[in-house]
Design a protein around this motif. Sequence first.
Motif, short mmCIF file in Angstrom:
data_model
loop_
_atom_site.label_atom_id
_atom_site.label_comp_id
_atom_site.label_asym_id
_atom_site.label_seq_id
_atom_site.Cartn_x
_atom_site.Cartn_y
_atom_site.Cartn_z
N LEU A 45 -41.72 -22.67 3.14
CA LEU A 45 -41.32 -23.22 4.36
C LEU A 45 -41.85 -22.42 5.22
O LEU A 45 -42.75 -22.92 6.35
CB LEU A 45 -39.76 -23.22 4.61
CG LEU A 45 -39.41 -23.72 5.94
CD1 LEU A 45 -39.72 -25.22 6.12
CD2 LEU A 45 -37.95 -23.70 5.86
N GLU A 49 -44.42 -23.97 8.10
CA GLU A 49 -44.16 -23.76 9.57
C GLU A 49 -45.45 -23.24 10.44
O GLU A 49 -45.84 -23.91 11.35
CB GLU A 49 -42.90 -22.92 9.77
CG GLU A 49 -42.46 -22.87 11.09
CD GLU A 49 -41.41 -22.05 11.50
OE1 GLU A 49 -41.12 -22.04 12.65
OE2 GLU A 49 -40.84 -21.70 10.53
N LEU A 70 -39.36 -30.02 11.34
CA LEU A 70 -38.93 -28.65 11.64
C LEU A 70 -37.86 -28.56 12.84
O LEU A 70 -37.08 -27.97 13.30
CB LEU A 70 -40.25 -27.71 12.01
CG LEU A 70 -40.80 -27.49 10.59
CD1 LEU A 70 -42.04 -26.75 11.11
CD2 LEU A 70 -40.07 -26.33 10.03
N HIS A 73 -34.46 -29.08 12.24
CA HIS A 73 -34.05 -27.90 10.90
C HIS A 73 -32.87 -27.07 11.54
O HIS A 73 -32.24 -27.18 12.65
CB HIS A 73 -35.18 -26.94 10.77
CG HIS A 73 -34.86 -26.24 9.62
ND1 HIS A 73 -34.26 -25.00 9.49
CD2 HIS A 73 -35.49 -26.34 8.24
CE1 HIS A 73 -34.31 -24.62 8.37
NE2 HIS A 73 -34.97 -25.28 7.55
N ARG A 74 -31.83 -26.72 10.55
CA ARG A 74 -30.73 -26.27 10.87
C ARG A 74 -30.86 -24.81 11.44
O ARG A 74 -29.84 -24.38 12.03
CB ARG A 74 -29.95 -26.09 9.70
CG ARG A 74 -30.24 -25.09 8.51
CD ARG A 74 -29.61 -25.21 7.33
NE ARG A 74 -30.17 -24.15 6.26
CZ ARG A 74 -30.99 -24.80 5.33
NH1 ARG A 74 -31.32 -25.97 5.41
NH2 ARG A 74 -31.58 -23.81 4.31
N ARG A 78 -36.59 -22.16 14.07
CA ARG A 78 -37.44 -23.15 14.00
C ARG A 78 -37.72 -24.46 14.59
O ARG A 78 -38.81 -24.83 14.99
CB ARG A 78 -37.17 -23.65 12.24
CG ARG A 78 -37.50 -22.53 11.40
CD ARG A 78 -37.64 -23.26 9.76
NE ARG A 78 -38.62 -22.23 9.12
CZ ARG A 78 -38.07 -21.29 8.31
NH1 ARG A 78 -36.79 -20.94 8.53
NH2 ARG A 78 -38.78 -20.52 7.49
N CYS A 79 -36.50 -24.91 14.97
CA CYS A 79 -36.40 -26.04 15.99
C CYS A 79 -37.07 -25.65 17.11
O CYS A 79 -37.97 -26.43 17.79
CB CYS A 79 -35.06 -26.43 16.18
SG CYS A 79 -33.98 -27.02 14.98
N TYR A 110 -27.51 -30.51 15.30
CA TYR A 110 -29.02 -29.89 15.51
C TYR A 110 -29.52 -30.63 16.69
O TYR A 110 -30.97 -30.60 16.78
CB TYR A 110 -29.58 -30.03 14.07
CG TYR A 110 -28.87 -29.50 13.07
CD1 TYR A 110 -28.68 -27.99 12.75
CD2 TYR A 110 -28.33 -30.38 11.96
CE1 TYR A 110 -27.97 -27.70 11.91
CE2 TYR A 110 -27.61 -29.94 10.96
CZ TYR A 110 -27.53 -28.60 10.76
OH TYR A 110 -26.57 -27.96 9.79
#
Length: 196
Positions: A45, A49, A70, A73-74, A78-79, A110
């Motif tokens: 990942l 990313e 992304l 994403h949790r 990353r978000c 999210y």
Amino acid sequence: MDDELRSLARRLRRESGGSTEYERLLVTVDQEELAAVLTAPGQPLWARELAAFRLGRAGDRRAFEALVLLLNHRDPERCASAAHALHELADPRTARAAAALATNELRVAYALVPVRLLIRLRAPESAPALITVLRRRLAPGDPYRRLALACVEGLGALGDARARDVLTSAGTHPSLAAAAEAALARTPPAGGPAAF
């Protein structure tokens, strides 16, 4: 290296263990090499990313799908990195994708970063999506007050007359009242010109 890339680089260096592959992806100027990471099987990942972020910031639309994944994403970091790269990518599909993520009630936990991205984009999809999300957050006992507040503040920033009703409703919630009042002050009357 700017602050966004520096922050991403520190985080992904830890995830990768400072591998030689990480160092190569961080400095390469070969967009084909970066794009290959997005399609090759078995890539970690952190590598996907890093490749997507760098391609997105370079304006390469091959990064779009990976960045949208992304964005939902949790992991909030990353978000946030994906949102930054998507904003710079300026792909016309971004607002529609962010609106779909923000309004997906199954992924509401999210939705904060997609909502913030919609505010930055100021796209035609922005206000309707924020109105939808905020209306849902006004239900009794809804736990997503931070998301509701982001929508209220965002609608105030967008200044779209269509938001007046939901902002008025938000004003009856003690935790949102001050922000809703400020947002309404920045919003034209219903039937007035929209911001778009």
